[in-house]
Design a protein around this motif. Structure first.
Motif, PDB file in Angstrom:
ATOM      1  N   ILE A  42      20.216  43.353  16.431  1.00 40.71           N
ATOM      2  CA  ILE A  42      20.909  44.534  15.930  1.00 40.71           C
ATOM      3  C   ILE A  42      19.792  45.769  15.870  1.00 40.71           C
ATOM      4  CG2 ILE A  42      20.365  43.705  13.519  1.00 40.71           C
ATOM      5  CD1 ILE A  42      22.650  45.477  12.295  1.00 40.71           C
ATOM      6  N   GLY A  43      20.027  47.023  16.255  1.00 41.54           N
ATOM      7  CA  GLY A  43      19.221  47.895  15.919  1.00 41.54           C
ATOM      8  C   GLY A  43      18.901  48.420  14.554  1.00 41.54           C
ATOM      9  N   LEU A  44      17.727  49.042  14.537  1.00 43.15           N
ATOM     10  CA  LEU A  44      17.200  49.544  12.981  1.00 43.15           C
ATOM     11  C   LEU A  44      18.309  50.681  12.500  1.00 43.15           C
ATOM     12  CD1 LEU A  44      14.899  49.115  11.095  1.00 43.15           C
ATOM     13  CD2 LEU A  44      13.853  51.387  11.942  1.00 43.15           C
ATOM     14  N   GLY A  45      18.746  51.385  13.464  1.00 38.91           N
ATOM     15  CA  GLY A  45      19.742  52.464  13.003  1.00 38.91           C
ATOM     16  C   GLY A  45      21.042  51.855  12.484  1.00 38.91           C
ATOM     17  N   GLN A  46      21.728  50.889  13.290  1.00 34.77           N
ATOM     18  CA  GLN A  46      22.812  50.296  12.893  1.00 34.77           C
ATOM     19  C   GLN A  46      22.657  49.459  11.602  1.00 34.77           C
ATOM     20  OE1 GLN A  46      24.305  47.469  15.839  1.00 34.77           O
ATOM     21  NE2 GLN A  46      26.648  48.121  15.288  1.00 34.77           N
ATOM     22  N   LEU A  47      21.676  48.891  11.513  1.00 28.65           N
ATOM     23  CA  LEU A  47      20.973  48.268  10.087  1.00 28.65           C
ATOM     24  C   LEU A  47      21.154  49.142   9.049  1.00 28.65           C
ATOM     25  CD1 LEU A  47      20.290  45.621   8.325  1.00 28.65           C
ATOM     26  CD2 LEU A  47      18.076  46.229   9.221  1.00 28.65           C
ATOM     27  N   LEU A  48      20.345  50.358   9.048  1.00 27.83           N
ATOM     28  CA  LEU A  48      20.426  51.307   8.105  1.00 27.83           C
ATOM     29  C   LEU A  48      21.853  51.630   7.915  1.00 27.83           C
ATOM     30  CD1 LEU A  48      19.025  53.439   6.514  1.00 27.83           C
ATOM     31  CD2 LEU A  48      18.934  54.809   8.381  1.00 27.83           C
ATOM     32  N   LYS A  49      22.845  51.780   8.735  1.00 27.51           N
ATOM     33  CA  LYS A  49      24.464  52.306   8.330  1.00 27.51           C
ATOM     34  C   LYS A  49      24.918  51.338   7.391  1.00 27.51           C
ATOM     35  CE  LYS A  49      25.258  54.837  12.245  1.00 27.51           C
ATOM     36  NZ  LYS A  49      26.185  55.161  13.792  1.00 27.51           N
ATOM     37  N   VAL A  50      24.625  49.940   7.881  1.00 29.48           N
ATOM     38  CA  VAL A  50      25.039  48.863   6.940  1.00 29.48           C
ATOM     39  C   VAL A  50      24.553  49.138   5.552  1.00 29.48           C
ATOM     40  CG1 VAL A  50      25.676  46.533   6.557  1.00 29.48           C
ATOM     41  CG2 VAL A  50      25.829  47.422   8.996  1.00 29.48           C
ATOM     42  N   LEU A  51      23.439  49.112   5.437  1.00 28.66           N
ATOM     43  CA  LEU A  51      22.789  49.105   4.319  1.00 28.66           C
ATOM     44  C   LEU A  51      23.057  50.335   3.235  1.00 28.66           C
ATOM     45  CD1 LEU A  51      19.185  48.036   4.791  1.00 28.66           C
ATOM     46  CD2 LEU A  51      20.832  46.695   3.848  1.00 28.66           C
ATOM     47  N   ARG A  52      23.418  51.535   4.003  1.00 28.86           N
ATOM     48  CA  ARG A  52      23.670  52.781   3.074  1.00 28.86           C
ATOM     49  C   ARG A  52      24.997  52.670   2.765  1.00 28.86           C
ATOM     50  NH1 ARG A  52      21.247  57.776   6.702  1.00 28.86           N
ATOM     51  NH2 ARG A  52      19.254  57.908   5.508  1.00 28.86           N
ATOM     52  N   GLY A  53      25.920  51.773   3.581  1.00 26.81           N
ATOM     53  CA  GLY A  53      27.364  51.958   3.146  1.00 26.81           C
ATOM     54  C   GLY A  53      27.551  50.661   1.892  1.00 26.81           C
ATOM     55  N   LEU A  54      26.630  49.950   1.750  1.00 26.48           N
ATOM     56  CA  LEU A  54      26.608  49.125   0.518  1.00 26.48           C
ATOM     57  C   LEU A  54      26.137  49.828  -0.713  1.00 26.48           C
ATOM     58  CD1 LEU A  54      25.015  45.818   1.861  1.00 26.48           C
ATOM     59  CD2 LEU A  54      27.316  46.001   1.226  1.00 26.48           C
ATOM     60  N   LEU A  55      24.963  50.747  -0.562  1.00 27.65           N
ATOM     61  CA  LEU A  55      24.388  51.395  -1.613  1.00 27.65           C
ATOM     62  C   LEU A  55      25.454  52.435  -1.978  1.00 27.65           C
ATOM     63  CD1 LEU A  55      20.643  51.570  -0.262  1.00 27.65           C
ATOM     64  CD2 LEU A  55      21.599  50.231  -2.093  1.00 27.65           C
ATOM     65  N   GLU A  56      26.154  53.235  -1.053  1.00 27.53           N
ATOM     66  CA  GLU A  56      26.993  54.070  -1.534  1.00 27.53           C
ATOM     67  C   GLU A  56      28.067  53.748  -2.567  1.00 27.53           C
ATOM     68  OE1 GLU A  56      28.578  55.372   2.129  1.00 27.53           O
ATOM     69  OE2 GLU A  56      27.052  56.860   2.726  1.00 27.53           O
ATOM     70  N   GLU A  57      28.354  52.439  -2.596  1.00 24.32           N
ATOM     71  CA  GLU A  57      29.202  51.882  -3.545  1.00 24.32           C
ATOM     72  C   GLU A  57      28.431  50.941  -4.517  1.00 24.32           C
ATOM     73  OE1 GLU A  57      32.963  50.524  -2.266  1.00 24.32           O
ATOM     74  OE2 GLU A  57      32.530  50.932  -0.301  1.00 24.32           O
ATOM     75  N   GLU A  58      27.113  51.492  -4.858  1.00 22.44           N
ATOM     76  CA  GLU A  58      26.511  51.000  -5.616  1.00 22.44           C
ATOM     77  C   GLU A  58      26.151  49.378  -5.657  1.00 22.44           C
ATOM     78  OE1 GLU A  58      26.540  52.238  -9.621  1.00 22.44           O
ATOM     79  OE2 GLU A  58      26.972  54.367  -9.011  1.00 22.44           O
ATOM     80  N   VAL A  59      26.308  48.746  -4.389  1.00 27.25           N
ATOM     81  CA  VAL A  59      26.042  47.298  -4.125  1.00 27.25           C
ATOM     82  C   VAL A  59      24.536  46.977  -3.926  1.00 27.25           C
ATOM     83  CG1 VAL A  59      26.515  45.278  -2.814  1.00 27.25           C
ATOM     84  CG2 VAL A  59      28.394  46.927  -3.568  1.00 27.25           C
ATOM     85  N   PRO A  60      23.868  46.242  -4.804  1.00 28.89           N
ATOM     86  CA  PRO A  60      22.392  46.038  -4.456  1.00 28.89           C
ATOM     87  C   PRO A  60      22.329  45.244  -2.973  1.00 28.89           C
ATOM     88  CG  PRO A  60      23.184  45.270  -6.723  1.00 28.89           C
ATOM     89  CD  PRO A  60      24.248  45.565  -5.999  1.00 28.89           C
ATOM     90  N   ILE A  61      20.869  45.652  -2.418  1.00 30.12           N
ATOM     91  CA  ILE A  61      20.630  45.099  -1.266  1.00 30.12           C
ATOM     92  C   ILE A  61      19.371  44.038  -1.230  1.00 30.12           C
ATOM     93  CG2 ILE A  61      21.740  46.808   0.095  1.00 30.12           C
ATOM     94  CD1 ILE A  61      18.653  47.916   0.478  1.00 30.12           C
ATOM     95  N   ARG A  62      19.365  43.450  -2.431  1.00 26.07           N
ATOM     96  CA  ARG A  62      18.300  42.462  -2.911  1.00 26.07           C
ATOM     97  C   ARG A  62      18.272  41.342  -1.936  1.00 26.07           C
ATOM     98  NH1 ARG A  62      18.870  41.667  -9.214  1.00 26.07           N
ATOM     99  NH2 ARG A  62      20.984  41.519  -8.231  1.00 26.07           N
TER     100      ARG A  62
END
Length: 704
Positions: free
Chosen positions: A533-553
């Motif tokens: 997985i590329g860095l850009g696609q990983l960034l989209k997934v992590l941003r999607g979690l954070l937009e709904e206030e889901v921690p990425i710990r």
């Protein structure tokens, strides 16, 4: 061998501290029961005076009352020791007083003869004056301060506990600091309550001193005349002088300890002890010294006045004032020189434009009006910088990545008490703070109206009012959540940090996150990024979690889920299946984090009381999203209105506002509803663990 000796020394020191209390009690009992020789009485009286001086010095050098929390117990034991000495000395005076002035020891003789010149009338007057000063002035004042302090401390205890809980919930302090502050508040209440009771012992000791003196004089006259065949005048002089000496030896330490009690309960807790406070505040303003010196000089010129005393003191104060004035001028000049140097440097650099003039936009900024500058200035006692550092640390621990540094600047275009919070140069929040006042926030149910500036809490929109410091404790007792101006700004910033966490996460932060995880699991990072997985696609997934206030710990679970699903989705895309890979990966990661997401909304293992969708509305929404990917305006208004009603119902019953829907509806409904109802969470059925019990408390679409 050295270790054994050190251990033996530690044990002996520990046992010595344990035996200090019982030994003191035995001394008190022995002095009351056993006859003591004059030499031992001299030693004990000397010890009593030195103990009183030590207590006063410790009280002077404490910076807050709790630094000397043992003072009530020390006061009690010192009073008992002094009363026991009175009993012992009375026994010696009455038994051996006829033998001469040194019959009760050299200390009593010195106080009875040398200090008052052998004149028992003078000694009696001095003794009575000392008792009056101790009983009426110092002890009564200290007792009153302790009583009022205990009352206000106990009244303010619930409000202080609520303020600590508010700081803890806002993330401004950690659990350990909250526990420490609760313990300190409890100890403060106990201390003032103990001081209120201990002051009664001191007052009783002063009364006992008077009674002991009268009894000793009368008893001495009876014993001297009746048993030792002394004349009335000789018995009166001998026993009165011994009694006065005994009383002065006891009253001077009593006066010192009473003064220590007054110092402890009357001081204001700062970073300075009492001596430093007095010197820094009395001699802070040279104008005061100049005016005082002028008044003394005028009085010294009046004929018949002690000219030398007045004029010499006036000269001394004038010289001290001139020194302070000179030091203040030097400090002002030292502050102005760097400003002038900086201005000259700026003027020289402004001659020609260069790439240095191009400034990048700060990711996160805070602009304040000029009246809020003291909040961010350490030299003026501002705490906001410390609170912001604590916020960033707490955010990193809770959410899973380190947010950007908050750049703070003053902005003269703002109103004096206003502030703005900027995200990449764009305002995302603004508010007003009043330094020197406290914001009393009504959490609901508080009916008492407070005088002040009515406003709303900038973070959560609750009704609030800015009140003066004098009304702080009253507001806390009435149920308001009371916070200072720094806490208001910090809480608002913390709220916006969580809301815009997805926008604060960029490629640089993701790269740093992977490097941090790579120290523990380097092989997993090498195999996954960027091979799978590329860095850009990983960034989209992590941003999607954070937009709904889901921690990425839990990055390990996120990366392992992506490693499992990315190859499968890529093979389906290669086979001609049209997929939104980022949305599919986000849904898969949310399912893997389902237990954590459920715990975030419903802590513990109890029942999950959620909002559901009516079956007919569910079919209509599924058909609408499948065909066009959007909702018709009429259907959208219906869903939004009923969702708002369901949120209100959940809040009234103390339940989180969480809507549970089928997996294919979750992303679209969440994207539509969270802009209008940010407090509403949308979960899919597959994100809830199998062992959690779910109960639908209200249904959207049932009334349609």
């Amino acid at each position: 061998m050295n270790n054994f000796l050190a251990l033996l020394k530690n044990h002996s020191g520990h046992h010595a501290r344990l035996l200090a209390g019982p030994v003191l009690i035995l001394m008190v009992m022995a002095m009351m029961i056993l006859p003591l020789p004059p030499m031992l009485l001299d030693l004990l009286f000397t010890f009593n005076i030195s103990l009183a001086v030590m207590i006063l010095l410790v009280a002077m050098f404490t910076k807050k009352p709790l630094d000397f929390s043992a003072f009530p117990s020390v006061l009690l034991f010192a009073t008992l020791l002094r009363l026991a000495l009175n009993v012992a000395s009375t026994r010696v005076v009455l038994l051996h007083g006829h033998e001469g002035p040194d019959a009760a020891g050299r200390v009593i003789e010195a106080f009875g003869h040398f200090l008052v010149g052998g004149n028992f009338t003078v000694g009696l007057i001095v003794f009575i004056i000392l008792v009056i000063i101790n009983f009426i002035v110092i002890t009564k004042g200290a007792g009153r301060i302790a009583e009022v302090g205990a009352r206000f401390t106990l009244d303010a205890l619930p409000g202080k506990q609520m303020a600590i809980d508010a700081d803890l919930n806002a993330g401004l302090i950690g659990e350990e600091e909250a526990r420490s502050r609760r313990k300190e508040v409890s100890q403060e209440a106990e201390f003032y309550g103990s001081m209120d009771g201990a002051s009664k012992f001191v007052r009783g000791d002063a009364v006992a001193g008077l009674l002991v003196m009268v009894i000793n004089i009368i008893g001495g006259l009876v014993i001297g005349v009746a048993q030792h065949d002394m004349s009335f005048a000789a018995a009166g002089k001998t026993y009165t002088l011994l009694t006065i000496g005994d009383g002065l030896v006891a009253q001077i330490p009593a006066l010192i300890i009473s003064t220590a009690a007054g110092v402890v309960v009357s001081r204001v807790a700062t970073d300075e002890d009492v001596g430093q406070q007095m010197v820094s505040q009395l001699f802070r303003n040279p104008t005061v010294l100049f005016i005082t010196a002028g008044i003394l000089a005028l009085m010294g010129m009046i004929p018949g006045m002690p000219n030398f005393a007045f004029l010499s003191l006036a000269l001394l104060l004038a010289g001290l004032g001139w020194m302070l004035h000179k030091q203040q001028l030097e400090r002002v000049q030292a502050q102005q020189e760097p400003d002038e140097l900086q201005q000259n440097t700026a003027d020289a650099a402004a001659s020609e434009a260069s790439w240095d003039d191009v400034s990048m936009m700060d990711p996160l900024g805070l602009q304040v009006g000029y009246r809020l500058i003291p909040l961010v200035d350490h030299t003026q006692g501002g705490e906001l910088l410390h609170r912001i550092r604590s916020l960033r640390k707490k955010f990193a621990q809770d959410i899973g990545f380190l947010p950007p540094v908050v750049h703070i600047r003053d902005n003269l275009e703002l109103k004096p008490n206003d502030y703005r919070i900027l995200l990449y140069g764009v305002e995302v929040g603004q508010g007003t703070a009043s330094p020197g006042q406290w914001l009393a926030i009504n959490p609901g149910g508080v009916t008492l109206e407070l005088p002040g500036t009515v406003t709303t809490d900038p973070a959560f929109g609750l009704p609030a009012v800015w009140v003066d410091v004098e009304l702080r404790e009253q507001a806390q007792i009435s149920g308001y959540t009371v916070v200072d101006a720094s806490t208001v700004v910090a809480t608002h910033l913390n709220h916006l940090l969580h809301r815009h966490a997805g926008e604060l996460l960029g490629r640089q932060e993701v790269q740093q996150l992977l490097e941090h995880l790579g120290r523990e699991a380097p092989k997993m990072i090498e195999d996954l990024v960027p091979q799978v997985i590329g860095l850009g696609q990983l960034l989209k997934v992590l941003r999607g979690l954070l937009e709904e206030e889901v921690p990425i710990r839990d990055m390990r679970t996120i990366l392992e889920t992506l490693a499992e699903h990315v190859p499968r989705l890529q093979s389906q895309t290669a086979a001609g299946v049209m997929l939104n890979e980022s949305a599919e990966l986000l849904a898969a990661v949310r399912v893997a984090l389902g237990r954590a997401i459920s715990q975030q909304w419903f802590p513990g293992e109890g029942e999950m009381r959620v909002i559901g969708l009516d079956a007919r509305l569910e079919r209509v929404l599924t058909q609408a999203i499948s065909s066009s990917g959007a909702l018709e305006p009429g259907l959208a208004d219906t869903v939004l209105n009923e969702a708002a009603q369901a949120c209100t119902y959940q809040e009234q019953h103390g339940d989180p506002a969480v809507l549970v829907v089928p997996p294919m509806l979750r992303a679209s409904l969440s994207r539509f509803l969270r802009h209008h109802l940010p407090q509403l969470g949308v979960l899919s059925n597959t994100e809830i663990p199998d062992d959690r019990m779910v109960r639908v408390t209200t249904i959207i679409g049932q009334s349609a």
